[in-house]
Design an enzyme around this catalytic site. Structure first.
Site, PDB file in Angstrom:
ATOM      1  N   GLU A 148      21.046  91.287   1.274  1.00 42.56           N
ATOM      2  CA  GLU A 148      22.289  90.663   1.185  1.00 42.56           C
ATOM      3  C   GLU A 148      22.960  90.878  -0.277  1.00 42.56           C
ATOM      4  O   GLU A 148      23.949  91.174  -0.130  1.00 42.56           O
ATOM      5  CB  GLU A 148      22.215  89.056   1.539  1.00 42.56           C
ATOM      6  CG  GLU A 148      22.120  88.994   3.270  1.00 42.56           C
ATOM      7  CD  GLU A 148      20.438  88.788   3.353  1.00 42.56           C
ATOM      8  OE1 GLU A 148      20.302  88.450   4.551  1.00 42.56           O
ATOM      9  OE2 GLU A 148      19.628  89.212   2.470  1.00 42.56           O
TER      10      GLU A 148
ATOM     11  N   PHE B 187      17.603  73.791  10.640  1.00 41.06           N
ATOM     12  CA  PHE B 187      17.141  75.244  10.033  1.00 41.06           C
ATOM     13  C   PHE B 187      18.301  76.266   9.480  1.00 41.06           C
ATOM     14  O   PHE B 187      19.109  76.417  10.143  1.00 41.06           O
ATOM     15  CB  PHE B 187      16.378  75.946  11.510  1.00 41.06           C
ATOM     16  CG  PHE B 187      15.755  77.250  11.285  1.00 41.06           C
ATOM     17  CD1 PHE B 187      14.851  77.450  10.406  1.00 41.06           C
ATOM     18  CD2 PHE B 187      16.283  78.464  11.704  1.00 41.06           C
ATOM     19  CE1 PHE B 187      14.201  78.608  10.162  1.00 41.06           C
ATOM     20  CE2 PHE B 187      15.787  79.820  11.710  1.00 41.06           C
ATOM     21  CZ  PHE B 187      14.653  79.790  10.656  1.00 41.06           C
ATOM     22  N   GLN B 188      17.877  76.984   8.281  1.00 40.15           N
ATOM     23  CA  GLN B 188      18.622  77.728   7.547  1.00 40.15           C
ATOM     24  C   GLN B 188      19.957  76.994   7.420  1.00 40.15           C
ATOM     25  O   GLN B 188      21.049  77.836   7.241  1.00 40.15           O
ATOM     26  CB  GLN B 188      18.833  79.199   8.399  1.00 40.15           C
ATOM     27  CG  GLN B 188      17.475  79.737   8.325  1.00 40.15           C
ATOM     28  CD  GLN B 188      17.480  81.502   8.942  1.00 40.15           C
ATOM     29  OE1 GLN B 188      18.654  81.543   9.575  1.00 40.15           O
ATOM     30  NE2 GLN B 188      16.700  82.129   8.562  1.00 40.15           N
TER      31      GLN B 188
ATOM     32  N   LYS C 276      28.527  78.452  13.478  1.00 39.34           N
ATOM     33  CA  LYS C 276      28.242  79.086  14.718  1.00 39.34           C
ATOM     34  C   LYS C 276      28.793  78.852  16.084  1.00 39.34           C
ATOM     35  O   LYS C 276      29.641  79.735  16.603  1.00 39.34           O
ATOM     36  CB  LYS C 276      26.640  79.033  15.221  1.00 39.34           C
ATOM     37  CG  LYS C 276      26.338  79.931  16.075  1.00 39.34           C
ATOM     38  CD  LYS C 276      24.431  80.034  16.124  1.00 39.34           C
ATOM     39  CE  LYS C 276      24.148  80.777  17.272  1.00 39.34           C
ATOM     40  NZ  LYS C 276      22.765  80.683  17.241  1.00 39.34           N
TER      41      LYS C 276
ATOM     42  N   MET D  18      17.102  97.805 -23.133  1.00 39.56           N
ATOM     43  CA  MET D  18      17.744  96.910 -24.081  1.00 39.56           C
ATOM     44  C   MET D  18      16.926  95.637 -24.502  1.00 39.56           C
ATOM     45  O   MET D  18      16.890  95.263 -25.686  1.00 39.56           O
ATOM     46  CB  MET D  18      19.254  96.610 -23.280  1.00 39.56           C
ATOM     47  CG  MET D  18      20.149  96.130 -24.378  1.00 39.56           C
ATOM     48  SD  MET D  18      20.662  97.135 -25.344  1.00 39.56           S
ATOM     49  CE  MET D  18      21.845  97.958 -24.650  1.00 39.56           C
TER      50      MET D  18
END
Length: 611
Positions: free
Chosen positions: A62, A124-125, A174, A489
């Site tokens: 993602e 969940f999630q 959802k 760096m």
């Protein structure tokens, strides 16, 4: 009699309303990754893709989706769009959202969320992505009613792309995506948001004050930031610079806003800017800041930054004006519109730079350019990193370049002369792993343009999985790894400030064979390890039809110079020849004849004036 516009109403789901609204706002590509909570949106997206109305690009992580949408937006000026599901999908976007927020990039981020009855139950999630991202978005929404979907999408695009651009989050539960209702589209540009009125026009009195200072300045400097890119003010900046014969320096975000091949350009200023840009900002008597925010990597020691100068500050965000440096003339407004009005006022009143007004100043800057050029080192058996960048600039001068973050980013900023929007790099957040997915987004937006990602061997591994996306869609991006086997760096700072204690910065152990890795993904891999191979290899890479990853082995201990040491003024750089000491802040120019290298409490060797 005014005819009413016919309104189309149809029975549809919240998911359909979202996808249809995106299409109506001109979205051609979405970068994303599906998951449970966002499946209702992907189901409607499947149908839309079958009609050819929109295309989804399946990333491998993602974070890659967010950076790709960001690169898409930077390359085009249009709003980039990405999708992710709830929970870990949404949190994986956070670095990309913060990157866009710091650099003022217009994006709309769509996240799935657990169903409305489950919100707040630790389902969940479930994560509160609305709350998590509040500090790093311009605005955010949770869609509680599908009837609000079209309006929210229209508002999100309007907010993301107007005023100071930025990312806007839309979180969709959802069941909102599944619920049917009587859908009525909202057309782009039709929303009015109470309390949201960005100032576009600059105050005429302040514009007149700015013109007065421009007329009087002997050592002016135009200091241009990313706001000029966002506003599309390239032509106006050129006209202003030529009208008053202003030398022009840009920030890392402002690269491309002014032609760096132009004789008035002094290129980038700041920590790894050119010596002549840093000397110029130290010595100028008028600083015209255009869409710049006086970032710490630009200013060095703030109270010594342009300490002798009056300041004009033009920016669309009033919060930036005076945030760190109080301007003598503050002008809040759209950068391009303010410059249009300023230039029109100059034409109406016949104002322009007086003949020879800045000639002595420009001559002094030209001498600095001669004394302190950017140098490309050459070694007999190994490539210098600067050689790689320089050869790319020679063979692909008009390409869109993305970078990761580190030494290679600074060398790229020094040696590439980019056109408008052709420089795409994470500036404010300094996000490693940005370059590859950003290049992916830029290439999807501009399939006929050359897109090259310049990466470091450490940075590229943070999102190297996106080689799979390049392979799946045949995205013709060229990735050039400037490979010195270090977090470059970090190593340079450890050498300079931490007694050469190289803690956890050596990347050689565990480094993959990048050529084999690329080919495992189905991408052409190339290896370059000697100077005589470079030119032909880059030519072959650019000629290849399809994505390429080129691993270029370079010298391990090259440092990026010039460098302004943290806490020092911009005039106090390291990595210059010894004669740079003659230009330090403790030394001045003769007020009578302008001769350089005159110490205080001495007589000018040119004209005898007491200094």
């Amino acid at each position: 009699m005014q005819l009413k516009t016919k309104v189309t109403i149809k029975r549809a789901t919240g998911g359909f309303a979202l996808i249809d609204s995106l299409i109506r706002h001109g979205v051609k590509h979405i970068f994303g990754y599906p998951g449970g909570a966002i499946l209702p949106l992907y189901d409607e997206l499947y149908r839309a893709e079958e009609t050819g109305a929109i295309k989804h690009i399946l990333v491998r992580h993602e974070q890659g989706a967010a950076h790709a949408a960001d690169g898409y937006a930077r390359a085009t000026g249009q709003v980039g769009v990405c999708f992710a599901t709830s929970g870990p999908g949404a949190t994986n976007l956070v670095t990309g959202i913060a990157t866009a927020h710091m650099d003022s990039i217009p994006m709309v981020i769509i996240t799935g969320q657990v169903a409305r009855p489950a919100i707040g139950t630790d389902a969940f999630q479930e994560t509160d992505i609305y709350g998590i991202t509040l500090p790093i978005v311009k605005h955010s929404y949770v869609v509680r009613d599908p009837r609000d979907m079209a309006r929210i999408v229209a508002e999100a695009f309007h907010i993301a792309s107007t005023g100071r651009p930025g990312p806007v989050l839309v979180d969709v539960p959802k069941d909102v995506g599944l619920e049917e209702f009587d859908y009525q589209p909202v057309e782009p540009g039709s929303v009015r948001i109470p309390g949201y009125r960005p100032t576009v026009k600059g105050n005429p009195r302040q514009i007149n004050q700015a013109i007065y200072l421009l007329k009087e300045a002997k050592r002016p400097l135009l200091y241009v930031g990313g706001g000029a890119i966002a506003a599309g003010a390239h032509e106006e900046i050129k006209e202003l610079a030529e009208l008053f014969q202003l030398p022009v320096t840009t920030t890392l975000m402002g690269k491309g806003s002014f032609d760096e091949n132009h004789p008035l350009s002094v290129k980038m200023l700041g920590m790894h800017g050119t010596a002549y840009a840093n000397f110029a900002v130290t010595e100028c008597d008028l600083l015209i800041a255009v869409g710049a925010r006086f970032d710490d990597r630009v200013t060095g020691k703030l109270d010594e930054f342009a300490a002798r100068a009056k300041v004009i500050h033009i920016d669309i965000d009033p919060a930036e004006v005076g945030k760190t440096r109080g301007p003598d003339v503050p002008i809040v407004g759209d950068v391009r519109q303010v410059l249009i009005d300023l230039l029109r006022r100059c034409r109406e009143t016949g104002v322009s730079g007086k003949a020879g007004q800045t000639a002595e100043w420009l001559h002094r800057i030209d001498r600095w350019k001669q004394d302190y050029p950017l140098v490309v080192p050459h070694y007999p058996d190994i490539l210098a990193p600067q050689e790689v960048i320089s050869e790319l600039a020679t063979q692909a001068p008009d390409a869109y370049y993305t970078t990761d973050v580190g030494q290679h980013q600074m060398w790229s900023a020094q040696f590439l002369n980019n056109g408008p929007r052709r420089w795409i790099s994470s500036a404010g957040l300094g996000t490693m792993g940005y370059g590859l997915p950003a290049a992916m987004g830029a290439k999807m937006a501009l399939p006929d343009e050359q897109v090259i990602c310049i990466a470091g061997d450490a940075s590229v591994q943070m999102n190297i999985q996106e080689l799979g996306t390049l392979a799946q869609y045949g995205i013709n991006v060229k990735v050039v790894i400037v490979n010195n086997g270090w977090q470059g760096m970090v190593r340079q700072w450890q050498q300079a400030f931490y007694g050469e204690r190289y803690s956890s910065s050596n990347m050689t152990v565990g480094m993959p064979d990048f050529v084999m890795l690329a080919e495992a993904y189905g991408v052409k891999g190339m290896l370059v390890s000697r100077p005589e191979e470079l030119k032909d290899a880059i030519g072959q890479m650019l000629a290849h039809e399809g994505p390429v990853l080129m691993n270029v082995k370079v010298t391990r201990d090259e440092n990026c110079y010039p460098m302004v040491v943290p806490g020092k003024s911009n005039a106090q750089m390291v990595g210059l020849p010894d004669r740079s000491k003659l230009h330090s802040a403790e030394l001045v120019y003769c007020p009578s004849c302008g001769a350089k290298n005159v110490s205080t409490n001495n007589f000018c060797p040119e004209c005898g004036t007491k200094v």
